[in-house]
Design an enzyme around this catalytic site. Structure first.
Site, PDB file in Angstrom:
ATOM      1  CB  CYS A   1      41.889  40.895  46.307  1.00  0.00           C
ATOM      2  SG  CYS A   1      41.119  40.133  44.859  1.00  0.00           S
TER       3      CYS A   1
ATOM      4  CG  ASN B   1      36.161  39.403  42.724  1.00  0.00           C
ATOM      5  OD1 ASN B   1      35.012  39.446  42.310  1.00  0.00           O
ATOM      6  ND2 ASN B   1      36.534  38.468  43.576  1.00  0.00           N
TER       7      ASN B   1
ATOM      8  CB  CYS C   1      44.669  36.696  41.890  1.00  0.00           C
ATOM      9  SG  CYS C   1      45.152  36.962  40.178  1.00  0.00           S
ATOM     10  NE  ARG C   2      45.606  40.007  46.016  1.00  0.00           N
ATOM     11  CZ  ARG C   2      45.875  41.279  46.264  1.00  0.00           C
ATOM     12  NH1 ARG C   2      46.616  41.582  47.321  1.00  0.00           N
ATOM     13  NH2 ARG C   2      45.409  42.228  45.488  1.00  0.00           N
ATOM     14  CB  SER C   3      38.848  38.242  46.857  1.00  0.00           C
ATOM     15  OG  SER C   3      38.573  38.716  45.563  1.00  0.00           O
TER      16      SER C   3
ATOM     17  CG  ASP D   1      48.620  41.812  43.103  1.00  0.00           C
ATOM     18  OD1 ASP D   1      48.360  40.762  42.489  1.00  0.00           O
ATOM     19  OD2 ASP D   1      48.379  42.937  42.667  1.00  0.00           O
TER      20      ASP D   1
HETATM   21  P1  4NP Z   1      43.848  40.254  42.691  1.00  0.00           P
HETATM   22  O1  4NP Z   1      45.055  40.374  41.657  1.00  0.00           O
HETATM   23  O2  4NP Z   1      43.635  41.629  43.312  1.00  0.00           O
HETATM   24  O3  4NP Z   1      44.337  39.266  43.691  1.00  0.00           O
HETATM   25  O4  4NP Z   1      42.650  39.789  41.893  1.00  0.00           O
HETATM   26  C1  4NP Z   1      45.124  41.334  40.656  1.00  0.00           C
HETATM   27  C2  4NP Z   1      44.388  41.167  39.501  1.00  0.00           C
HETATM   28  C3  4NP Z   1      44.486  42.101  38.481  1.00  0.00           C
HETATM   29  C4  4NP Z   1      45.322  43.191  38.617  1.00  0.00           C
HETATM   30  C5  4NP Z   1      46.062  43.355  39.779  1.00  0.00           C
HETATM   31  C6  4NP Z   1      45.952  42.421  40.791  1.00  0.00           C
HETATM   32  N1  4NP Z   1      45.447  44.119  37.549  1.00  0.00           N
HETATM   33  O5  4NP Z   1      46.244  45.056  37.693  1.00  0.00           O
HETATM   34  O6  4NP Z   1      44.749  43.975  36.546  1.00  0.00           O
END
Ligand code: 4NP
Length: 161
Positions: free
Chosen positions: A8, A11, A13-15, A126
């Site tokens: 994602c 790294n 939340c989703r992955s 996201d």
């Molecule tokens: P992820 O979510 O891609 O599912 O891990 C996010 C985590 C952090 C951020 C954006 C999305 N950020 O902007 O810091």
């Protein structure tokens, strides 16, 4: 050994959610030792961090343990190491396509579009800036596509026997 990398943006939340769900599914189907699972982000913002507390809590409520996972950034070598490189959304896919060396054996795929079954969405949205519903929805989508991925890997392992 079949190697699977979920990717994602951050790294956290989703992955990692997909990572934890898929490890549990491989264990439930007796495939531990035959499938190696990892996750990474296209961005380096959160390298070394544990998963987001909201993602960990939502996963734990469904029996998935994300506590040992730490964020890392995806690298070009991943396309030589992993048999599956699975992007959570289109932006992740485009970033991975740019990272993927032209002679690498593995190309990135959009996770839901390739392995999802029950839902119409092609992306795992996201959840970072939203509420807790977003994390539940991530789990619903990821659990479904992990079933499809597991079926693909089981067929691959049977063909290899
Ligand atoms: P992820 O979510 O891609 O599912 O891990 C996010 C985590 C952090 C951020 C954006 C999305 N950020 O902007 O810091």
């Amino acid at each position: 050994m079949i190697r699977v990398l979920f990717v994602c943006l951050g790294n956290i939340c989703r992955s990692p959610t997909a990572h934890g769900v898929f490890v549990k599914k491989t264990e439930e189907h007796g495939l531990q030792g035959q499938v190696d699972v990892d996750s990474a982000g296209t961005a380096a913002y959160h390298c070394g961090e544990a998963p987001d507390a909201r993602a960990s809590a939502a996963a734990a409520r469904r029996g998935y343990d994300l506590s040992e996972l730490r964020a890392r950034q995806a690298v070009a070598e991943d396309f030589y190491t992993f048999d599956y490189v699975l992007a959570m959304d289109h932006a992740n896919l485009i970033n991975l396509q740019a990272l993927c060396p032209s002679d690498a054996p593995t190309r990135p795929q959009l996770f839901l579009q390739t392995y999802g079954r029950r839902f119409q969405e092609s992306e795992v949205p996201d959840p970072y800036y939203g509420g807790s519903d977003g994390f539940e929805h991530v789990l619903d989508l990821v659990e479904d596509a992990c079933e499809g991925l597991l079926a693909d890997i089981q067929a691959r392992l049977e063909r290899a026997q």
